[in-house]
Design an enzyme around this catalytic site. Structure first.
Site, PDB file in Angstrom:
ATOM      1  N   GLU A 138      52.449  36.660  44.934  1.00  0.00           N
ATOM      2  CA  GLU A 138      51.437  36.985  43.923  1.00  0.00           C
ATOM      3  C   GLU A 138      52.003  37.112  42.516  1.00  0.00           C
ATOM      4  O   GLU A 138      51.385  36.673  41.544  1.00  0.00           O
ATOM      5  CB  GLU A 138      50.688  38.275  44.297  1.00  0.00           C
ATOM      6  CG  GLU A 138      49.717  38.129  45.463  1.00  0.00           C
ATOM      7  CD  GLU A 138      50.377  38.254  46.824  1.00  0.00           C
ATOM      8  OE1 GLU A 138      51.586  38.577  46.875  1.00  0.00           O
ATOM      9  OE2 GLU A 138      49.700  38.027  47.846  1.00  0.00           O
ATOM     10  N   HIS A 169      42.730  46.283  52.310  1.00  0.00           N
ATOM     11  CA  HIS A 169      41.943  45.077  52.030  1.00  0.00           C
ATOM     12  C   HIS A 169      40.525  45.425  51.584  1.00  0.00           C
ATOM     13  O   HIS A 169      39.602  44.642  51.794  1.00  0.00           O
ATOM     14  CB  HIS A 169      41.839  44.189  53.275  1.00  0.00           C
ATOM     15  CG  HIS A 169      43.121  43.522  53.681  1.00  0.00           C
ATOM     16  ND1 HIS A 169      44.178  44.210  54.205  1.00  0.00           N
ATOM     17  CD2 HIS A 169      43.501  42.218  53.643  1.00  0.00           C
ATOM     18  CE1 HIS A 169      45.159  43.361  54.489  1.00  0.00           C
ATOM     19  NE2 HIS A 169      44.784  42.151  54.149  1.00  0.00           N
TER      20      HIS A 169
END
Lengths: 328, 323
Positions: A63, A132
């Site tokens: 990322e 999440h």
């Protein structure tokens, strides 16, 4: 808006990317599984076949490098769209977002620009558990140099994303995982939704409700029940969180004198606090009651669906908040 | 390897190295006078790397620099006046006083920025290299990083990505042996050679205090990168002659170690080459030194006389305008 059709939120996202890539060769998409797979939420479905692997780039799970590479490409003449699959994973990319993308222009005395769009997906209510499901938008609004948008409808998902790609600043587009399958009317013709403009979803005279993303849809159905009880709620979707359209919010409060804020972020430090505090700054003398906030409990999002539903704002919480603000 | 650089190029490089050295010495004085605040990191002793590598780049090539980046900027065409004005926080600085030493940049000159975050620039270099390829140019990107940055996740993510996509990036590893106080043997497991090999990136290692060695090694490496063969890792071994910051007591190393490295000073090395090869006399060297010192003195005076930025400038340059 003559010719519209019903499409899903995820189709609206894919359309926006496809149109901007077709319009401007400098635009490209990169992220984890965005290409061959079409995106973890199928929001870039079909783009790989249409534009090929050079402009729709599958990346390794890196990322920080993905966002940082977006900054480098944006500094040197490209207009990248990068995707962070789940907003929670942004934690891995925070240096590239906060210390690089957001600050380059200012640190360099204005002699650089970073036309970078960062798309990501957030939100609880799906059993994704603590890593999440988070609503981390208040991390981002803290940072000068970033623009933050959060669409709740397919129309806005498309129009705001197109504006983001055309903007010369880093724009974070926060999509909602639970909304990708929702449908709405979207024009056939070209349009954009301006950054920095709230939408009044429903007019009302008794209470101003400000609700973001999926909470706006949840609020809309709660408001219909309240309407049957004779409480008339005005619903505002800020759409852009930074910069916040205080003008639209203040106009509404001048009429209703009561406010409920609904946001999925945590009660402490969440975006609901920012709206509430800005209302104190701008609208204190228009208020007949304290601002009532509906936010997630200050606990990580639990996996069990019954527990999860208890942690995040639900319709009953919105109804209770309106009753509370009306009691003053 | 006994290849010798062309005498004129060596003189040219010598002057750029002096410019960097005297620039850094000037900052030391300004710091001692209390005219510079914050963190200013000097690259004294590391000049040969910046000059040897960047001297081979085209104007349109990119560099991505570090917190110890004054030499990189001066080697890429940075001018002394706006450099020193920026370091003094003045309006005529490269960043109008908003960036300072750690954020000096010039997109026009191809410097995508010094960086206050150790390893922060490596992903940016991957992006500028990707951009160059997508725009179908032959621009390459040289990203400088130190032994400190070599242990950051960004470095590994970036090497992997650059190799995977065969991007035109030269990872220029400036091993100055110290990450603040921590000597490389106490921070780095394995070696950069093995790490590069792990990502299938070719590797070379040179004496970073020998401008000729740097020049000839970089020539081959740059040719490899520009020819579309993907990234390269080049390790230049050098020594941070100063403390990490001004006033660093340096309790973590001995003065004997510092004195040993002082004998390998990259500028004195070039002067020795001038004598050995009868390129310049002692008088000619002294005259070059005086000329560069005068340039630096002039730039310091310019920077000190430059105006303060206007107070309301705090609100400009946060965002580019949009409708």
């Amino acid at each position: 808006m003559n010719n519209t059709r019903m499409i899903s939120y995820r189709e609206a996202v894919a359309e926006a990317i496809a149109e901007e890539m077709a319009r401007d060769p400098r635009v490209f998409l990169m992220g984890e599984d965005v290409g061959v797979h079409g995106g973890a939420f199928a929001a870039s479905k079909g783009l790989y076949d249409k534009f090929g692997p050079e402009r729709v780039r599958d990346t390794p799970i890196s990322e920080s490098a993905i966002v940082g590479a977006g900054v480098g490409a944006a500094l040197t003449g490209m207009r990248p769209i990068v995707e962070i699959m789940y907003m929670d994973f942004m934690a891995m990319a925070m240096d590239s977002i906060v210390n690089q993308a957001a600050k380059v222009k200012y640190m360099f005395g204005g002699r650089a620009q970073v036309p970078l769009t960062i798309r990501t997906a957030f939100g609880a209510g799906r059993g994704n558990a603590a890593q999440h499901s988070q609503s981390l938008e208040s991390w981002l609004i803290l940072i000068p140099g970033l623009i933050v948008v959060m669409p709740s409808t397919p129309y806005d998902a498309k129009g705001l994303l197109k504006s983001a790609v055309r903007n010369n600043n880093p724009v974070i587009v926060i999509e909602n995982k639970s909304l990708y399958g929702s449908t709405g009317e979207v024009p056939e013709d070209e349009y954009v939704v301006p950054i920095g403009k709230a939408a009044v979803r429903r007019e009302g005279r008794d209470v101003t409700m400000i609700a973001t993303s999926r909470m706006c849809n949840l609020a809309a159905s709660a408001i219909e029940k309240l309407s049957a009880e004779g409480i008339d709620v005005e619903l505002i979707d800020p759409r852009t969180l930074k910069p916040l359209d205080m003008e639209t919010i203040a106009q509404s409060i001048a009429k209703t004198h009561r406010v409920v804020v609904v946001n999925e972020g945590h009660n402490t430090g969440g975006f609901s606090n920012e709206i509430s505090s800005k209302i104190m700054d701008h609208c204190f003398f228009d208020l007949d009651a304290p601002v009532i906030r509906v936010a997630s409990e200050d606990v990580p999002i639990p996996y069990n669906s019954v527990l999860e539903a208890e942690v995040i704002p639900a319709e009953k919480d919105i109804l209770a908040a309106v009753k509370k603000v009306m009691a003053f | 390897m006994n290849r010798q650089m062309d005498a004129e190029l060596l003189i040219d490089h010598f002057q750029t190295m002096l410019r960097i050295r005297f620039h850094e010495e000037a900052i030391k004085k300004l710091f001692a006078q209390g005219k510079i605040g914050g963190s200013t990191h000097l690259c004294i002793g590391q000049e040969a790397i910046a000059v040897g590598v960047i001297g081979l780049l085209k104007k349109e090539d990119y560099i991505v620099s570090t917190h110890r980046g004054h030499g990189h900027m001066l080697a890429k065409g940075g001018q002394l006046k706006p450099m020193l004005a920026e370091i003094l926080g003045k309006n005529d600085g490269y960043c109008k006083g908003k960036g300072g030493s750690m954020h000096i940049a010039s997109i026009e000159l191809g410097n995508l920025g010094a960086n206050g975050i150790v390893s922060g620039g490596l992903p940016i270099a991957v992006g500028s290299a990707l951009s160059a390829r997508m725009r179908k140019t032959d621009q390459i990107t040289v990203v400088f990083f130190g032994d400190g940055a070599s242990n950051e996740g960004n470095t590994h993510e970036s090497m992997n990505l650059a190799s995977l996509w065969k991007l035109p990036v030269l990872f220029l590893f400036e091993n100055n042996h110290y990450a603040v106080s921590t000597e490389i043997s106490r921070s780095m497991a394995g070696s950069m050679a093995k790490r590069a090999a792990g990502y299938d990136i070719p590797f070379t290692e040179v004496d970073g205090n020998d401008v000729e060695a740097v020049h000839f090694a970089a020539e081959e490496v740059i040719d490899h990168v520009r020819s579309g063969n993907g990234p390269f890792v080049m390790q230049c071994n050098t020594y941070r002659m100063e403390g990490h910051y001004f006033g660093d007591a340096m309790v973590y190393r001995t003065s004997a170690e510092v004195e040993e490295w002082r004998k390998k000073d990259p500028i004195l090395h070039v002067e020795q080459l001038f004598r050995e090869r009868s390129i310049l006399t002692a008088d000619e060297i002294a005259s070059l030194r005086a000329g560069i010192q005068a340039e630096v003195d002039d730039a310091v005076a310019f920077a000190e006389n430059s105006s303060q930025p206007a107070l309301d400038s705090i609100f400009s340059d946060v965002y580019s305008e949009w409708q």
